[in-house]
Design a protein around this motif. Structure first.
Motif, PDB file in Angstrom:
ATOM      1  N   GLY A   1      -3.918   1.180 -19.049  1.00  0.00           N
ATOM      2  CA  GLY A   1      -2.822   0.690 -18.224  1.00  0.00           C
ATOM      3  C   GLY A   1      -2.421   1.677 -17.150  1.00  0.00           C
ATOM      4  N   VAL A   2      -3.418   2.297 -16.525  1.00  0.00           N
ATOM      5  CA  VAL A   2      -3.147   3.292 -15.478  1.00  0.00           C
ATOM      6  C   VAL A   2      -3.823   2.853 -14.183  1.00  0.00           C
ATOM      7  CG1 VAL A   2      -3.540   5.672 -14.744  1.00  0.00           C
ATOM      8  CG2 VAL A   2      -2.938   5.198 -17.098  1.00  0.00           C
ATOM      9  N   VAL A   3      -3.043   2.866 -13.110  1.00  0.00           N
ATOM     10  CA  VAL A   3      -3.569   2.578 -11.775  1.00  0.00           C
ATOM     11  C   VAL A   3      -3.464   3.859 -10.961  1.00  0.00           C
ATOM     12  CG1 VAL A   3      -3.234   1.245  -9.657  1.00  0.00           C
ATOM     13  CG2 VAL A   3      -2.850   0.173 -11.872  1.00  0.00           C
ATOM     14  N   ARG A   4      -4.567   4.235 -10.324  1.00  0.00           N
ATOM     15  CA  ARG A   4      -4.574   5.429  -9.472  1.00  0.00           C
ATOM     16  C   ARG A   4      -4.833   4.990  -8.034  1.00  0.00           C
ATOM     17  NH1 ARG A   4      -7.218   7.117 -14.139  1.00  0.00           N
ATOM     18  NH2 ARG A   4      -6.076   8.738 -15.246  1.00  0.00           N
ATOM     19  N   LEU A   5      -3.954   5.423  -7.144  1.00  0.00           N
ATOM     20  CA  LEU A   5      -4.099   5.160  -5.718  1.00  0.00           C
ATOM     21  C   LEU A   5      -4.333   6.499  -5.026  1.00  0.00           C
ATOM     22  CD1 LEU A   5      -1.060   2.761  -5.228  1.00  0.00           C
ATOM     23  CD2 LEU A   5      -3.420   2.130  -5.671  1.00  0.00           C
ATOM     24  N   GLY A   6      -5.152   6.507  -3.981  1.00  0.00           N
ATOM     25  CA  GLY A   6      -5.435   7.773  -3.334  1.00  0.00           C
ATOM     26  C   GLY A   6      -5.634   7.663  -1.836  1.00  0.00           C
ATOM     27  N   PHE A   7      -5.627   8.826  -1.189  1.00  0.00           N
ATOM     28  CA  PHE A   7      -5.901   8.926   0.236  1.00  0.00           C
ATOM     29  C   PHE A   7      -6.394  10.336   0.536  1.00  0.00           C
ATOM     30  CE2 PHE A   7      -1.422   9.802  -0.477  1.00  0.00           C
ATOM     31  CZ  PHE A   7      -1.207  10.990   0.207  1.00  0.00           C
ATOM     32  N   ASP A   8      -7.039  10.494   1.696  1.00  0.00           N
ATOM     33  CA  ASP A   8      -7.546  11.793   2.131  1.00  0.00           C
ATOM     34  C   ASP A   8      -6.530  12.453   3.052  1.00  0.00           C
ATOM     35  OD1 ASP A   8      -9.973  11.570   0.769  1.00  0.00           O
ATOM     36  OD2 ASP A   8     -10.883  10.461   2.424  1.00  0.00           O
ATOM     37  N   LEU A   9      -6.515  13.782   3.003  1.00  0.00           N
ATOM     38  CA  LEU A   9      -5.565  14.555   3.792  1.00  0.00           C
ATOM     39  C   LEU A   9      -6.301  15.707   4.460  1.00  0.00           C
ATOM     40  CD1 LEU A   9      -2.510  14.546   4.341  1.00  0.00           C
ATOM     41  CD2 LEU A   9      -2.238  16.069   2.410  1.00  0.00           C
ATOM     42  N   ALA A  10      -6.241  15.764   5.783  1.00  0.00           N
ATOM     43  CA  ALA A  10      -6.892  16.826   6.550  1.00  0.00           C
ATOM     44  C   ALA A  10      -6.044  18.105   6.489  1.00  0.00           C
ATOM     45  CB  ALA A  10      -7.074  16.384   7.998  1.00  0.00           C
ATOM     46  N   PRO A  11      -6.643  19.251   6.833  1.00  0.00           N
ATOM     47  CA  PRO A  11      -5.867  20.497   6.810  1.00  0.00           C
ATOM     48  C   PRO A  11      -4.721  20.452   7.817  1.00  0.00           C
ATOM     49  CG  PRO A  11      -8.084  20.882   7.675  1.00  0.00           C
ATOM     50  CD  PRO A  11      -8.018  19.462   7.232  1.00  0.00           C
ATOM     51  N   LEU A  12      -3.655  21.111   7.482  1.00  0.00           N
ATOM     52  CA  LEU A  12      -2.435  21.197   8.290  1.00  0.00           C
ATOM     53  C   LEU A  12      -1.746  19.858   8.469  1.00  0.00           C
ATOM     54  CD1 LEU A  12      -3.502  23.694  11.105  1.00  0.00           C
ATOM     55  CD2 LEU A  12      -2.240  24.196   9.009  1.00  0.00           C
ATOM     56  N   GLN A  13      -2.094  18.869   7.674  1.00  0.00           N
ATOM     57  CA  GLN A  13      -1.408  17.583   7.724  1.00  0.00           C
ATOM     58  C   GLN A  13      -0.445  17.468   6.562  1.00  0.00           C
ATOM     59  OE1 GLN A  13      -4.172  14.325   7.614  1.00  0.00           O
ATOM     60  NE2 GLN A  13      -4.197  14.130   9.828  1.00  0.00           N
ATOM     61  N   THR A  14       0.643  16.803   6.817  1.00  0.00           N
ATOM     62  CA  THR A  14       1.582  16.437   5.774  1.00  0.00           C
ATOM     63  C   THR A  14       1.655  14.920   5.783  1.00  0.00           C
ATOM     64  OG1 THR A  14       2.859  18.427   6.245  1.00  0.00           O
ATOM     65  CG2 THR A  14       3.933  16.735   4.934  1.00  0.00           C
ATOM     66  N   ALA A  15       1.517  14.323   4.624  1.00  0.00           N
ATOM     67  CA  ALA A  15       1.481  12.863   4.561  1.00  0.00           C
ATOM     68  C   ALA A  15       2.813  12.296   4.109  1.00  0.00           C
ATOM     69  CB  ALA A  15       0.387  12.418   3.600  1.00  0.00           C
ATOM     70  N   THR A  16       3.151  11.175   4.699  1.00  0.00           N
ATOM     71  CA  THR A  16       4.252  10.367   4.206  1.00  0.00           C
ATOM     72  C   THR A  16       3.652   9.059   3.723  1.00  0.00           C
ATOM     73  OG1 THR A  16       4.712  10.164   6.571  1.00  0.00           O
ATOM     74  CG2 THR A  16       6.505  10.893   5.212  1.00  0.00           C
ATOM     75  N   VAL A  17       4.036   8.686   2.527  1.00  0.00           N
ATOM     76  CA  VAL A  17       3.523   7.463   1.917  1.00  0.00           C
ATOM     77  C   VAL A  17       4.691   6.501   1.762  1.00  0.00           C
ATOM     78  CG1 VAL A  17       2.433   6.488  -0.135  1.00  0.00           C
ATOM     79  CG2 VAL A  17       1.735   8.732   0.695  1.00  0.00           C
ATOM     80  N   ASP A  18       4.492   5.268   2.184  1.00  0.00           N
ATOM     81  CA  ASP A  18       5.506   4.242   1.985  1.00  0.00           C
ATOM     82  C   ASP A  18       5.498   3.896   0.495  1.00  0.00           C
ATOM     83  OD1 ASP A  18       7.214   2.090   1.955  1.00  0.00           O
ATOM     84  OD2 ASP A  18       6.223   1.024   3.587  1.00  0.00           O
ATOM     85  N   THR A  19       6.498   4.376  -0.217  1.00  0.00           N
ATOM     86  CA  THR A  19       6.524   4.200  -1.670  1.00  0.00           C
ATOM     87  C   THR A  19       6.604   2.725  -2.061  1.00  0.00           C
ATOM     88  OG1 THR A  19       8.915   4.571  -1.669  1.00  0.00           O
ATOM     89  CG2 THR A  19       7.511   6.461  -2.141  1.00  0.00           C
TER      90      THR A  19
ATOM     91  N   VAL B   1      -5.027   3.677  -1.285  1.00  0.00           N
ATOM     92  CA  VAL B   1      -5.876   2.568  -1.738  1.00  0.00           C
ATOM     93  C   VAL B   1      -6.272   2.817  -3.194  1.00  0.00           C
ATOM     94  CG1 VAL B   1      -6.770   2.023   0.551  1.00  0.00           C
ATOM     95  CG2 VAL B   1      -7.936   3.719  -0.835  1.00  0.00           C
ATOM     96  N   PRO B   2      -6.564   1.760  -3.960  1.00  0.00           N
ATOM     97  CA  PRO B   2      -6.970   1.954  -5.357  1.00  0.00           C
ATOM     98  C   PRO B   2      -8.229   2.822  -5.442  1.00  0.00           C
ATOM     99  CG  PRO B   2      -6.472  -0.343  -4.938  1.00  0.00           C
ATOM    100  CD  PRO B   2      -6.445   0.351  -3.620  1.00  0.00           C
ATOM    101  N   VAL B   3      -8.180   3.812  -6.325  1.00  0.00           N
ATOM    102  CA  VAL B   3      -9.304   4.725  -6.482  1.00  0.00           C
ATOM    103  C   VAL B   3      -9.944   4.517  -7.841  1.00  0.00           C
ATOM    104  CG1 VAL B   3     -10.034   7.123  -6.330  1.00  0.00           C
ATOM    105  CG2 VAL B   3      -8.027   6.392  -5.089  1.00  0.00           C
ATOM    106  N   LYS B   4      -9.210   4.808  -8.880  1.00  0.00           N
ATOM    107  CA  LYS B   4      -9.693   4.630 -10.249  1.00  0.00           C
ATOM    108  C   LYS B   4      -8.586   3.927 -11.019  1.00  0.00           C
ATOM    109  CE  LYS B   4     -12.093   9.071 -10.346  1.00  0.00           C
ATOM    110  NZ  LYS B   4     -12.101  10.380 -10.977  1.00  0.00           N
ATOM    111  N   SER B   5      -8.982   3.038 -11.877  1.00  0.00           N
ATOM    112  CA  SER B   5      -7.992   2.338 -12.685  1.00  0.00           C
ATOM    113  C   SER B   5      -8.560   2.107 -14.068  1.00  0.00           C
ATOM    114  CB  SER B   5      -7.628   1.004 -12.043  1.00  0.00           C
ATOM    115  OG  SER B   5      -7.073   1.208 -10.762  1.00  0.00           O
ATOM    116  N   SER B   6      -7.672   1.968 -15.034  1.00  0.00           N
ATOM    117  CA  SER B   6      -8.100   1.690 -16.396  1.00  0.00           C
ATOM    118  C   SER B   6      -7.195   0.625 -16.995  1.00  0.00           C
ATOM    119  CB  SER B   6      -8.051   2.965 -17.241  1.00  0.00           C
ATOM    120  OG  SER B   6      -8.306   2.661 -18.581  1.00  0.00           O
ATOM    121  N   GLU B   7      -7.764  -0.553 -17.213  1.00  0.00           N
ATOM    122  CA  GLU B   7      -6.987  -1.656 -17.779  1.00  0.00           C
ATOM    123  C   GLU B   7      -6.572  -1.356 -19.208  1.00  0.00           C
ATOM    124  OE1 GLU B   7      -7.345  -6.469 -18.606  1.00  0.00           O
ATOM    125  OE2 GLU B   7      -8.972  -5.416 -17.600  1.00  0.00           O
ATOM    126  N   VAL B   8      -7.454  -0.743 -19.983  1.00  0.00           N
ATOM    127  CA  VAL B   8      -7.166  -0.461 -21.393  1.00  0.00           C
ATOM    128  C   VAL B   8      -5.998   0.506 -21.525  1.00  0.00           C
ATOM    129  CG1 VAL B   8      -8.110   0.536 -23.507  1.00  0.00           C
ATOM    130  CG2 VAL B   8      -9.552  -0.877 -22.037  1.00  0.00           C
TER     131      VAL B   8
END
Length: 153
Positions: free
Chosen positions: A71-89, A62-69
């Motif tokens: 031109g950077v969009v940051r998306l983020g998520f939380d990850l618990a211990p011993l988890q490996t995440a797959t993100v639908d690119t 989900v969008p976390v921090k962004s800067s229009e000036v």
């Protein structure tokens, strides 16, 4: 007899997990009741394999921090211990591009590696990580020119 004992031990482990009292100490105590070291080794091996293999989860950033000036969009998520995440690119790229297009850019392109920061610690152990994906907005769309032109007139 050995198969039945393993089956009973696995059912006890499943019950502990469902109740929320799942820990290796509980597992070892339940296996001690079955007294055979070979059973304990077998179930411990099965448990370790299940824990390591079953820890991949799908995450939607989900969008976390962004800067229009910038031109950077940051998306983020939380990850618990011993988890490996797959993100639908495709979904992540689409969300970042949508944000860029709202700012007047044409598209978003990923850059850099995911940034992992520990958000919750207990001693030296990280209990929760925040993972941030960065996208750079590129290209100037007509909306940006029209917006600038209307301000000048």
């Amino acid at each position: 007899m050995l198969g039945k004992s393993i089956y009973i031990a696995l059912i006890e482990i499943k019950q502990l997990y469902a109740v929320g009292h799942f820990s290796f100490l509980c597992v070892l105590k339940s296996l001690k009741n079955h007294s055979s070291i070979s059973i304990m080794k077998t179930v411990y091996l099965i448990l370790a394999t299940a824990l390591l293999a079953g820890c991949t989860v799908n995450k939607t950033p989900v969008p976390v921090k962004s800067s229009e000036v910038v031109g950077v969009v940051r998306l983020g998520f939380d990850l618990a211990p011993l988890q490996t995440a797959t993100v639908d690119t495709y979904v992540a790229q689409s969300a970042a591009s949508h944000q860029c297009q709202q700012w007047g850019y044409i598209a978003a392109y990923p850059y850099g590696e995911p940034i992992k920061t520990c958000s919750v610690t207990s001693g030296a152990v990280c209990l929760s990580q925040k993972v941030t994906l960065e996208y750079q907005c590129r290209g100037v769309g007509m909306e940006r020119y029209l917006k600038d032109e209307s301000v000048v007139q």
